[in-house]
Design an enzyme around this catalytic site. Sequence first.
Site, short mmCIF file in Angstrom:
data_model
loop_
_atom_site.label_atom_id
_atom_site.label_comp_id
_atom_site.label_asym_id
_atom_site.label_seq_id
_atom_site.Cartn_x
_atom_site.Cartn_y
_atom_site.Cartn_z
N LYS A 1 -3.86 -0.56 2.75
CA LYS A 1 -3.93 -1.02 4.14
C LYS A 1 -4.39 0.07 5.07
O LYS A 1 -4.98 -0.19 6.11
CB LYS A 1 -2.53 -1.42 4.59
CG LYS A 1 -2.00 -2.66 3.97
CD LYS A 1 -0.54 -2.78 4.39
CE LYS A 1 0.15 -3.88 3.65
NZ LYS A 1 1.59 -3.58 3.51
N LYS B 1 -6.45 4.08 -4.54
CA LYS B 1 -5.98 2.69 -4.58
C LYS B 1 -6.40 1.95 -3.31
O LYS B 1 -6.54 2.55 -2.24
CB LYS B 1 -4.46 2.62 -4.81
CG LYS B 1 -3.61 2.95 -3.61
CD LYS B 1 -2.18 2.42 -3.79
CE LYS B 1 -1.42 2.57 -2.49
NZ LYS B 1 -0.21 1.79 -2.38
N LYS C 1 0.86 10.32 1.79
CA LYS C 1 0.90 9.74 3.14
C LYS C 1 1.04 10.81 4.22
O LYS C 1 0.51 10.64 5.31
CB LYS C 1 2.02 8.71 3.27
CG LYS C 1 1.72 7.43 2.49
CD LYS C 1 2.51 6.23 3.00
CE LYS C 1 2.06 4.96 2.27
NZ LYS C 1 2.85 3.78 2.59
P1 ADP Z 1 0.33 -0.59 0.97
O1 ADP Z 1 0.58 0.30 -0.20
O2 ADP Z 1 -1.04 -1.21 0.97
O3 ADP Z 1 0.70 0.02 2.29
P2 ADP Z 1 2.91 -1.88 0.68
O4 ADP Z 1 3.46 -0.49 0.59
O5 ADP Z 1 3.44 -2.79 1.70
O6 ADP Z 1 1.33 -1.83 0.82
O7 ADP Z 1 3.04 -2.52 -0.75
C1 ADP Z 1 3.40 -3.88 -0.96
C2 ADP Z 1 3.28 -4.19 -2.43
O8 ADP Z 1 1.90 -4.21 -2.79
C3 ADP Z 1 3.95 -3.17 -3.36
O9 ADP Z 1 4.56 -3.88 -4.43
C4 ADP Z 1 2.80 -2.36 -3.88
O10 ADP Z 1 3.07 -1.84 -5.16
C5 ADP Z 1 1.70 -3.39 -3.93
N1 ADP Z 1 0.39 -2.75 -3.81
C6 ADP Z 1 -0.07 -2.05 -2.75
N2 ADP Z 1 -1.33 -1.61 -2.97
C7 ADP Z 1 -1.66 -2.04 -4.21
C8 ADP Z 1 -2.84 -1.91 -5.02
N3 ADP Z 1 -3.92 -1.27 -4.58
N4 ADP Z 1 -2.85 -2.49 -6.25
C9 ADP Z 1 -1.76 -3.17 -6.70
N5 ADP Z 1 -0.62 -3.33 -5.99
C10 ADP Z 1 -0.56 -2.78 -4.76
NA NA Z 2 2.76 0.94 -1.18
#
Ligand code: ADP
Ligand code: NA
Length: 352
Positions: A220, A217, A113
Site C-alpha cells: 500500500k 512486495k 518501514k
Molecule cells: P500492507 O502490508 O500492504 O500495508 P497490511 O499490513 O494491512 O498491508 O496487511 C494485510 C494482510 O495482507 C496481511 O495478512 C499481509 O500479510 C497481507 N499482504 C500484504 N501485502 C501482501 C503481498 N504483497 N502479498 C501477499 N500478502 C500480502
Molecule cells: Na503488512
Amino acid sequence: AFEPRVFSGVQPTGNLHLGNYLGAISRFVPLQDQMPTIYCVVDLHAITVWQEPEVLTRTIREVTAAYLAAGIDPKKSIIFNQSQVKEHAELAWIFNCIARMGWLKRMTQFKDKAGKNQENASVGLFAYPNLMAADILAYRATHVPVGEDQKQHLELTRDIAQKFNNDYAERIKELGLGIPNPEPNPELPDELYLPLTEPMIAGSATRIMSLRDGTKKMSKSDPSDLSRINLTDDADAIAKKIKKAKTDPEPLPGEVKGLEERPEADNLVGIYAALADMTKQDVLNEYGGQQFSAFKPALSELAVTKLAPMNEEMKRLTQDPGTIDAVLKDGAERAAAIAEPVLHDMRRILGF
Ligand code: ADP
Ligand code: NA
C-alpha cells in the site's frame, strides 16, 4: 484443548491491493464455514505512521466494505474495528512488558518501514508486533491467516505466549485457569493460559510482488501506483498496469524451474495461478513458450473477471456508510464479549 478460532486483520491505510486480497482477504472467506472467525480493521496499527483523520475515517469503511464485498458474512464472522474494543490496547501494554527489546529489534518489518531514520520512527511502529500479538491473544485465537510477510510477527506472538505461560505458570494453575498443553514439550508448563497460535500461510503464490520491481512486495505504501493493482481499480486501470508491468524479454518457460532468477515473470505467473486457483505449473502448461505480449492480456482479462464484481460491490457499499458502521458496531460488541473475560482472567493472573 483451546477451541479453534481464527483471527486476522488488515490495516485501513488506503490502497487495498491484490496482495492483500490474494494473501489475506480472499482466504478469510472459506474459513468462515470451518471455525469461529474474527476479522478486524486494525486502525491502531495504522496510526503507527501518520494518518490524515478524515482519510482514516474513510479507509476504515473501505476495508470493511472490502471484507463484505469479498464474501465475509457478518452473520458468520465477527467484523469490527480494533480501536472500538479497548482490550487490544490494554493487552498490548501487558505484552510491552513481556516481550524483550532484543526480540523486537530483530523484526525486519520495522527496519523496512522505519528506513534509515529509525530515531524518528514512532515508538508504536517499534512495538507494533506486541499489539499484533494482543489482537490475536485477546481472543486466544489458534489460527491466523496472513501473507508470508507476517510470518516473523507470528513467531513473536508465540514467543510472547510462551513467556507469559512460563512466567505465570504457577499462578495460572493456582487460579484453575490452565488448559492442558496440546503439544507437550519440556520448554513449557503442562498447563497454558495462552495458545501457541499457528500461522496459516498459503503457498508462495501469495507473496505478491510489486509490478515495477519483482524483488519488493506489492504494498500500500509504495509511492508508485503502477506498482500495485488496487481493489478499487477499474478494468482499464488493471489492463494498463499489467501492460506496463516490468518483465524480461524471454518467453515464458515450460517448467516452474525456469522461473528461478526471473522474479517479474515468476510474480505474474504466480498472480495468474492464485487468481485462477491453479498451480504455477498448470499456468505454464498453458502459456509456456509464449511471449508476455500474449500472456499479459490473458492475465488482465482474468484479473478483471475476478475483481470487477468485488469492485462494484465495494462501490455500492461505500455509498452507504450507515450500513457499514452498523456492521462494525455489532461486531465490536461481539468481539468485546470474548475479549473482556480473557482480560479479566489475565488481570487476576498478573495480580491486579
Ligand atoms: P500492507 O502490508 O500492504 O500495508 P497490511 O499490513 O494491512 O498491508 O496487511 C494485510 C494482510 O495482507 C496481511 O495478512 C499481509 O500479510 C497481507 N499482504 C500484504 N501485502 C501482501 C503481498 N504483497 N502479498 C501477499 N500478502 C500480502
Ligand atoms: Na503488512
